[in-house]
Design an enzyme around this catalytic site. Structure first.
Site, PDB file in Angstrom:
ATOM      1  N   SER A 125       0.835  -1.197   0.000  1.00 26.01           N
ATOM      2  CA  SER A 125       0.000   0.000   0.000  1.00 26.01           C
ATOM      3  C   SER A 125       0.867   1.243   0.000  1.00 26.01           C
ATOM      4  O   SER A 125       1.983   1.241   0.532  1.00 26.01           O
ATOM      5  CB  SER A 125      -0.856  -0.031   1.267  1.00 26.01           C
ATOM      6  N   TYR A 150      -1.745  -1.267  10.764  1.00 32.10           N
ATOM      7  CA  TYR A 150      -2.031  -1.778   9.423  1.00 32.10           C
ATOM      8  C   TYR A 150      -0.874  -1.401   8.475  1.00 32.10           C
ATOM      9  O   TYR A 150      -0.303  -2.261   7.797  1.00 32.10           O
ATOM     10  CB  TYR A 150      -3.358  -1.211   8.885  1.00 32.10           C
ATOM     11  N   LYS A 154       2.284  -3.812   6.586  1.00 30.87           N
ATOM     12  CA  LYS A 154       2.683  -3.847   5.169  1.00 30.87           C
ATOM     13  C   LYS A 154       4.186  -3.570   5.042  1.00 30.87           C
ATOM     14  O   LYS A 154       4.894  -4.197   4.249  1.00 30.87           O
ATOM     15  CB  LYS A 154       1.878  -2.825   4.355  1.00 30.87           C
TER      16      LYS A 154
HETATM   17  N1  UFG Z   1     -12.492  11.093   4.002  1.00 30.12           N
HETATM   18  C1  UFG Z   1     -13.507  11.934   4.451  1.00 30.12           C
HETATM   19  N2  UFG Z   1     -14.598  11.358   5.019  1.00 30.12           N
HETATM   20  C2  UFG Z   1     -14.749  10.002   5.171  1.00 30.12           C
HETATM   21  C3  UFG Z   1     -13.700   9.159   4.719  1.00 30.12           C
HETATM   22  C4  UFG Z   1     -12.592   9.735   4.144  1.00 30.12           C
HETATM   23  O1  UFG Z   1     -13.417  13.145   4.322  1.00 30.12           O
HETATM   24  O2  UFG Z   1     -15.763   9.565   5.712  1.00 30.12           O
HETATM   25  C5  UFG Z   1     -11.311  11.681   3.354  1.00 30.12           C
HETATM   26  C6  UFG Z   1     -10.010  11.408   4.077  1.00 30.12           C
HETATM   27  O3  UFG Z   1      -9.763  12.379   5.049  1.00 30.12           O
HETATM   28  C7  UFG Z   1      -9.012  11.422   2.920  1.00 30.12           C
HETATM   29  C8  UFG Z   1      -9.810  10.901   1.728  1.00 30.12           C
HETATM   30  O4  UFG Z   1     -11.177  11.077   2.091  1.00 30.12           O
HETATM   31  O5  UFG Z   1      -8.631  12.752   2.623  1.00 30.12           O
HETATM   32  C9  UFG Z   1      -9.583   9.436   1.456  1.00 30.12           C
HETATM   33  O6  UFG Z   1      -9.777   8.676   2.642  1.00 30.12           O
HETATM   34  P1  UFG Z   1      -9.882   7.078   2.636  1.00 30.12           P
HETATM   35  O7  UFG Z   1     -10.128   6.640   4.040  1.00 30.12           O
HETATM   36  O8  UFG Z   1     -10.828   6.630   1.585  1.00 30.12           O
HETATM   37  O9  UFG Z   1      -8.447   6.632   2.149  1.00 30.12           O
HETATM   38  P2  UFG Z   1      -7.017   6.930   2.805  1.00 30.12           P
HETATM   39  O10 UFG Z   1      -6.245   7.672   1.776  1.00 30.12           O
HETATM   40  O11 UFG Z   1      -7.074   7.501   4.143  1.00 30.12           O
HETATM   41  O12 UFG Z   1      -6.539   5.445   3.028  1.00 30.12           O
HETATM   42  C10 UFG Z   1      -6.191   4.643   1.957  1.00 30.12           C
HETATM   43  C11 UFG Z   1      -6.461   3.173   2.286  1.00 30.12           C
HETATM   44  C12 UFG Z   1      -5.584   2.708   3.387  1.00 30.12           C
HETATM   45  C13 UFG Z   1      -4.165   3.074   3.138  1.00 30.12           C
HETATM   46  C14 UFG Z   1      -4.029   4.545   2.829  1.00 30.12           C
HETATM   47  C15 UFG Z   1      -2.655   4.966   2.459  1.00 30.12           C
HETATM   48  O13 UFG Z   1      -7.789   2.992   2.664  1.00 30.12           O
HETATM   49  O14 UFG Z   1      -5.698   1.322   3.452  1.00 30.12           O
HETATM   50  O15 UFG Z   1      -4.854   4.852   1.728  1.00 30.12           O
HETATM   51  O16 UFG Z   1      -2.211   4.195   1.422  1.00 30.12           O
HETATM   52  F1  UFG Z   1      -3.427   2.806   4.228  1.00 30.12           F
END
Ligand code: UFG
Length: 334
Positions: A125, A150, A154
């Protein structure tokens, strides 16, 4: 045709990859314990491809089961998707995450060695980059500084695979670092179906659009980005799945080595851009409110995926509209 063993074959990325490989004629032996997926996915894969997976239900930590699978099938390559992936959950249950995500890989590798199967594709990831110093992120960027078990799991497995590749040069290993996979298969039959309330943006948006949840919380609008909300590299799940076909072809063409590739589109979109595009292509409202930043989030993360293009002849083709449309379509069908 070549037989590929796929762990986590009914999960989100596993199921889409099974479809792409079956459509290319590969035979698949699959394993899953349905910890975050459903048995019906096996029927859906068959409905899409007209082909069946030879399926085993069980846990990758079960060495005897792995030995049985390798004994019963002439496997030549393994793709390991099986892992827990909820960031928040991993903070609460670190040991479960390390057992499930790290110990299981050790078990798998020891059985692969026993049966002299030495080709492996591993799901990693972008989280291994921690807080990136520069974007777009290349594979040469520093890794480490992960902020949750998590991500650290990885990172550990990547370290283990590095050591293995040095110690046993017969091993051929491909590590894919996924950015943000979203969307669903065009058929609408398979897609992302997390248990409980989704932690990730796109499945959450889908539930709000379907009125299963009242409102999306946007985590912060004071980041140094185009509109203050977090920017990520969203990649269509089918593009991501197709990269694994290229990974298989690549490993089949080399004798030794460890290869690492970022899988993203090379473009970042903000949370508000995602909401706007989702509303436009699906003609539906997604009520949202701005709330506090989510701990551990970073402002901007997107990939330089040119290495995968140069070495695997792979690139993402689907755009944000395709991602939003297919994600919603799958959720309408659920
Ligand atoms: N976000 C919101 N509201 C929500 C969920 C997410 O505003 O309810 C925002 C987050 O703050 C972020 C973006 O949407 O700016 C994306 O968030 P995600 O949770 O969809 O994804 P992340 O980038 O945080 O996480 C992903 C994967 C993880 C991994 C990470 C880094 O889900 O498994 O990328 O690689 F670890």
């Amino acid at each position: 045709m070549q037989k590929i063993f796929i762990t986590g074959c009914t999960g989100y990325i596993g199921s889409h990859t099974c479809v792409e490989l079956l459509e290319k004629g590969y035979e698949i032996v699959g394993l899953d314990n349905f910890s975050n997926s459903k048995p019906i996915v096996l029927d859906k894969i068959k409905e899409i491809t007209g082909k069946e997976i030879k399926f085993y239900e069980g846990n990758m930590l079960d060495k005897k089961l792995l030995q049985k699978i390798f004994k019963e099938n002439d496997i030549s390559l393994v793709i390991d998707f099986a892992a827990y992936k909820a960031v928040g959950d991993s903070v609460q249950k670190p040991i479960e995450y390390y057992i499930n995500n790290v110990s299981s890989v050790l078990t798998l590798i020891s059985v692969m060695q026993e049966f002299k199967v030495k080709s492996l594709i591993f799901s990693s990831s972008a989280t291994v980059y921690g807080t990136p110093e520069v974007v777009p992120i290349t594979e040469e960027a520093k890794i480490g500084g992960t902020t949750n078990p998590y991500g650290t799991s990885k990172l550990y497995v990547e370290g283990i695979l590095n050591d293995l590749s040095k110690a046993d040069p017969e091993f051929k290993i491909c590590i894919f670092r996924y950015f943000n996979p979203v969307g669903a298969h065009d058929s609408g039959l398979i897609g992302e179906e997390p248990n409980g309330i989704p932690a990730n943006l796109m499945p959450f948006i889908c539930k709000v659009a379907l009125k299963e949840l009242p409102c999306l919380n946007v985590f912060g609008n004071d980041y140094d980005t185009i509109d203050g909300t977090g920017v990520r590299d969203y990649i269509h799940i089918v593009d991501l799945a197709k990269a694994h076909v290229k990974g298989v072809e690549k490993l089949n063409s080399i004798d030794s080595g460890l290869l690492i590739y970022n899988l993203g589109t090379g473009r970042g979109y903000s949370v508000l851009e995602i909401i706007q595009t989702f509303e436009k292509v699906n003609n539906i409202k997604v009520p949202y409110k701005i709330v506090e930043r989510r701990p551990g989030d970073i402002a901007t993360c997107y990939a330089d995926s040119s290495k995968a293009f140069k070495e695997l002849n792979w690139q993402a083709h689907k755009n944000l509209e395709d991602m939003c449309r297919s994600a919603y379509n799958f959720n309408l069908n659920r």
